[in-house]
Design a protein around this motif. Structure first.
Motif, PDB file in Angstrom:
ATOM      1  N   GLU A   1       0.833  -1.206   0.000  1.00  0.00           N
ATOM      2  CA  GLU A   1       0.000   0.000   0.000  1.00  0.00           C
ATOM      3  C   GLU A   1       0.877   1.270   0.000  1.00  0.00           C
ATOM      4  OE1 GLU A   1      -3.448   0.318  -0.011  1.00  0.00           O
ATOM      5  OE2 GLU A   1      -3.194   2.505   0.042  1.00  0.00           O
ATOM      6  N   ALA A   2       1.903   1.277   0.847  1.00  0.00           N
ATOM      7  CA  ALA A   2       2.798   2.433   0.925  1.00  0.00           C
ATOM      8  C   ALA A   2       3.562   2.621  -0.385  1.00  0.00           C
ATOM      9  CB  ALA A   2       3.775   2.271   2.085  1.00  0.00           C
ATOM     10  N   ILE A   3       3.980   1.510  -0.983  1.00  0.00           N
ATOM     11  CA  ILE A   3       4.693   1.581  -2.266  1.00  0.00           C
ATOM     12  C   ILE A   3       3.748   2.165  -3.319  1.00  0.00           C
ATOM     13  CG2 ILE A   3       5.802   0.244  -4.110  1.00  0.00           C
ATOM     14  CD1 ILE A   3       6.457  -1.895  -1.903  1.00  0.00           C
ATOM     15  N   PHE A   4       2.527   1.652  -3.320  1.00  0.00           N
ATOM     16  CA  PHE A   4       1.520   2.098  -4.293  1.00  0.00           C
ATOM     17  C   PHE A   4       1.308   3.613  -4.186  1.00  0.00           C
ATOM     18  CE2 PHE A   4      -3.187   2.734  -4.921  1.00  0.00           C
ATOM     19  CZ  PHE A   4      -3.137   2.741  -6.311  1.00  0.00           C
ATOM     20  N   GLN A   5       1.096   4.100  -2.958  1.00  0.00           N
ATOM     21  CA  GLN A   5       0.856   5.537  -2.762  1.00  0.00           C
ATOM     22  C   GLN A   5       2.055   6.368  -3.215  1.00  0.00           C
ATOM     23  OE1 GLN A   5      -1.983   6.674  -2.156  1.00  0.00           O
ATOM     24  NE2 GLN A   5      -3.040   4.884  -1.331  1.00  0.00           N
ATOM     25  N   ALA A   6       3.271   5.833  -2.990  1.00  0.00           N
ATOM     26  CA  ALA A   6       4.482   6.590  -3.299  1.00  0.00           C
ATOM     27  C   ALA A   6       4.788   6.641  -4.793  1.00  0.00           C
ATOM     28  CB  ALA A   6       5.669   5.995  -2.545  1.00  0.00           C
ATOM     29  N   VAL A   7       4.525   5.528  -5.502  1.00  0.00           N
ATOM     30  CA  VAL A   7       4.914   5.500  -6.913  1.00  0.00           C
ATOM     31  C   VAL A   7       3.799   6.002  -7.837  1.00  0.00           C
ATOM     32  CG1 VAL A   7       6.552   3.604  -6.534  1.00  0.00           C
ATOM     33  CG2 VAL A   7       4.232   3.067  -7.360  1.00  0.00           C
ATOM     34  N   ARG A   8       2.587   6.144  -7.296  1.00  0.00           N
ATOM     35  CA  ARG A   8       1.441   6.546  -8.122  1.00  0.00           C
ATOM     36  C   ARG A   8       1.663   7.870  -8.882  1.00  0.00           C
ATOM     37  NH1 ARG A   8      -4.764   6.121  -6.344  1.00  0.00           N
ATOM     38  NH2 ARG A   8      -4.018   7.323  -4.583  1.00  0.00           N
TER      39      ARG A   8
ATOM     40  N   GLN B   1      -3.120  -3.708  -7.147  1.00  0.00           N
ATOM     41  CA  GLN B   1      -2.965  -5.111  -7.545  1.00  0.00           C
ATOM     42  C   GLN B   1      -1.655  -5.317  -8.321  1.00  0.00           C
ATOM     43  OE1 GLN B   1      -4.538  -7.619  -6.548  1.00  0.00           O
ATOM     44  NE2 GLN B   1      -3.639  -9.157  -7.902  1.00  0.00           N
ATOM     45  N   ALA B   2      -1.329  -4.358  -9.193  1.00  0.00           N
ATOM     46  CA  ALA B   2      -0.086  -4.457  -9.967  1.00  0.00           C
ATOM     47  C   ALA B   2       1.121  -4.392  -9.037  1.00  0.00           C
ATOM     48  CB  ALA B   2      -0.024  -3.342 -11.000  1.00  0.00           C
ATOM     49  N   VAL B   3       1.046  -3.529  -8.012  1.00  0.00           N
ATOM     50  CA  VAL B   3       2.153  -3.428  -7.047  1.00  0.00           C
ATOM     51  C   VAL B   3       2.318  -4.756  -6.309  1.00  0.00           C
ATOM     52  CG1 VAL B   3       2.956  -2.302  -4.922  1.00  0.00           C
ATOM     53  CG2 VAL B   3       1.974  -0.927  -6.763  1.00  0.00           C
ATOM     54  N   HIS B   4       1.196  -5.371  -5.904  1.00  0.00           N
ATOM     55  CA  HIS B   4       1.259  -6.681  -5.247  1.00  0.00           C
ATOM     56  C   HIS B   4       1.967  -7.708  -6.140  1.00  0.00           C
ATOM     57  CE1 HIS B   4      -0.775  -6.412  -1.420  1.00  0.00           C
ATOM     58  NE2 HIS B   4      -1.690  -5.629  -1.949  1.00  0.00           N
ATOM     59  N   LEU B   5       1.609  -7.705  -7.421  1.00  0.00           N
ATOM     60  CA  LEU B   5       2.214  -8.667  -8.352  1.00  0.00           C
ATOM     61  C   LEU B   5       3.704  -8.380  -8.540  1.00  0.00           C
ATOM     62  CD1 LEU B   5      -0.612  -8.963 -11.035  1.00  0.00           C
ATOM     63  CD2 LEU B   5       0.072 -10.691  -9.352  1.00  0.00           C
ATOM     64  N   ILE B   6       4.054  -7.098  -8.589  1.00  0.00           N
ATOM     65  CA  ILE B   6       5.467  -6.724  -8.777  1.00  0.00           C
ATOM     66  C   ILE B   6       6.300  -7.177  -7.578  1.00  0.00           C
ATOM     67  CG2 ILE B   6       7.070  -4.763  -8.876  1.00  0.00           C
ATOM     68  CD1 ILE B   6       4.898  -3.335 -10.630  1.00  0.00           C
ATOM     69  N   VAL B   7       5.840  -6.870  -6.351  1.00  0.00           N
ATOM     70  CA  VAL B   7       6.648  -7.251  -5.174  1.00  0.00           C
ATOM     71  C   VAL B   7       6.708  -8.775  -5.013  1.00  0.00           C
ATOM     72  CG1 VAL B   7       6.507  -5.085  -3.899  1.00  0.00           C
ATOM     73  CG2 VAL B   7       4.719  -6.808  -3.562  1.00  0.00           C
TER      74      VAL B   7
ATOM     75  N   ARG C   1       6.037  -6.606   4.665  1.00  0.00           N
ATOM     76  CA  ARG C   1       6.916  -5.483   4.332  1.00  0.00           C
ATOM     77  C   ARG C   1       7.991  -5.983   3.379  1.00  0.00           C
ATOM     78  NH1 ARG C   1       5.616  -1.011   7.427  1.00  0.00           N
ATOM     79  NH2 ARG C   1       3.803  -1.576   8.662  1.00  0.00           N
ATOM     80  N   TYR C   2       8.577  -5.066   2.633  1.00  0.00           N
ATOM     81  CA  TYR C   2       9.590  -5.439   1.654  1.00  0.00           C
ATOM     82  C   TYR C   2      10.810  -4.549   1.796  1.00  0.00           C
ATOM     83  CZ  TYR C   2       5.664  -7.955  -0.245  1.00  0.00           C
ATOM     84  OH  TYR C   2       4.596  -8.804  -0.373  1.00  0.00           O
ATOM     85  N   GLU C   3      11.980  -5.111   1.425  1.00  0.00           N
ATOM     86  CA  GLU C   3      13.209  -4.324   1.472  1.00  0.00           C
ATOM     87  C   GLU C   3      14.184  -4.864   0.435  1.00  0.00           C
ATOM     88  OE1 GLU C   3      14.998  -4.778   5.320  1.00  0.00           O
ATOM     89  OE2 GLU C   3      14.892  -6.956   5.228  1.00  0.00           O
ATOM     90  N   THR C   4      15.093  -3.980   0.010  1.00  0.00           N
ATOM     91  CA  THR C   4      16.088  -4.398  -0.983  1.00  0.00           C
ATOM     92  C   THR C   4      17.362  -4.904  -0.314  1.00  0.00           C
ATOM     93  OG1 THR C   4      16.974  -2.146  -1.130  1.00  0.00           O
ATOM     94  CG2 THR C   4      15.292  -2.767  -2.741  1.00  0.00           C
ATOM     95  N   ARG C   5      17.449  -4.756   0.999  1.00  0.00           N
ATOM     96  CA  ARG C   5      18.635  -5.230   1.710  1.00  0.00           C
ATOM     97  C   ARG C   5      18.505  -6.741   1.912  1.00  0.00           C
ATOM     98  NH1 ARG C   5      20.849  -3.447   7.716  1.00  0.00           N
ATOM     99  NH2 ARG C   5      22.432  -5.084   7.746  1.00  0.00           N
ATOM    100  N   ILE C   6      19.151  -7.483   1.041  1.00  0.00           N
ATOM    101  CA  ILE C   6      19.010  -8.940   1.064  1.00  0.00           C
ATOM    102  C   ILE C   6      20.359  -9.587   1.329  1.00  0.00           C
ATOM    103  CG2 ILE C   6      16.949  -9.164  -0.395  1.00  0.00           C
ATOM    104  CD1 ILE C   6      18.906  -9.484  -2.770  1.00  0.00           C
ATOM    105  N   GLN C   7      20.337 -10.882   1.539  1.00  0.00           N
ATOM    106  CA  GLN C   7      21.547 -11.701   1.610  1.00  0.00           C
ATOM    107  C   GLN C   7      22.426 -11.475   2.831  1.00  0.00           C
ATOM    108  OE1 GLN C   7      23.029 -10.737  -2.224  1.00  0.00           O
ATOM    109  NE2 GLN C   7      22.187 -12.558  -3.202  1.00  0.00           N
ATOM    110  N   ASP C   8      22.058 -10.593   3.758  1.00  0.00           N
ATOM    111  CA  ASP C   8      22.931 -10.442   4.924  1.00  0.00           C
ATOM    112  C   ASP C   8      22.283 -10.985   6.195  1.00  0.00           C
ATOM    113  OD1 ASP C   8      21.066  -8.513   5.467  1.00  0.00           O
ATOM    114  OD2 ASP C   8      22.500  -6.906   5.835  1.00  0.00           O
TER     115      ASP C   8
END
Ligand SMILES: [Zn+2]
Ligand SMILES: [Zn+2]
Length: 154
Positions: A43-50, A59-65, A86-93
């Motif tokens: 939801e937060a991503i959707f509001q920010a990128v709109r 729905q598209a944001v849900h599919l993308i994440v 929640r989602y984050e790009t900090r992975i693998q650590d």
């Protein structure tokens, strides 16, 4: 010694192509937003990128994440005091999270870099352990201050 933290924005077009995904404007925009606003929900991503992507839907944001976390480009985290993933790009650590039980604020907690998992279970029930996921629950300074101010009032 810990390696120096790199603050440069990754090349998302390259990263997407390396995972066999088309580098669409929508995917790149979502990744770029998440990189600067970790622990956001759909939801937060959707509001920010709109504003940048007027035709995008929640729905598209849900599919993308879902797609991005399925390919390991982002990490999906679910926390006991957050209703949505929640989602984050900090992975693998294999870092962990601490969350305030009052306001829901989420922060990263580092663990020993390069040692995943950093805790060993007594019994793995025959499973091969990939990572340890730990959520620390607490009360943040702001919420503590608000609570003590309330108490001081006559
Ligand atoms: Zn708080
Ligand atoms: Zn995190």
């Amino acid at each position: 010694m810990r390696p120096p933290t790199v603050h440069r924005t990754p090349d998302w077009v390259q990263a997407l192509r390396a995972k066999g995904l088309r580098a669409t404007v929508q995917r790149v925009t979502v990744l770029d937003f998440l990189h600067h606003h970790p622990h956001a929900d759909a939801e937060a991503i959707f509001q920010a990128v709109r504003p940048a992507l007027p035709t995008i839907s929640l729905q598209a944001v849900h599919l993308i994440v879902q797609g991005l976390s399925g390919k390991g480009l982002i990490r999906r985290i679910s926390l006991p005091d957050s209703a949505s993933a929640r989602y984050e790009t900090r992975i693998q650590d294999n870092h962990h999270h601490i969350q305030c039980i009052r306001c829901g604020r989420i922060e990263d907690v580092d663990c020993i870099v390069g040692h995943a998992p950093c805790i060993e279970p007594c019994d793995t029930h025959g499973m091969r352990i990939l990572e340890a996921s730990i959520v620390f629950r607490g009360v943040c300074q702001d919420c503590d201050d608000t609570a003590s101010q309330r108490k001081e009032k006559p």
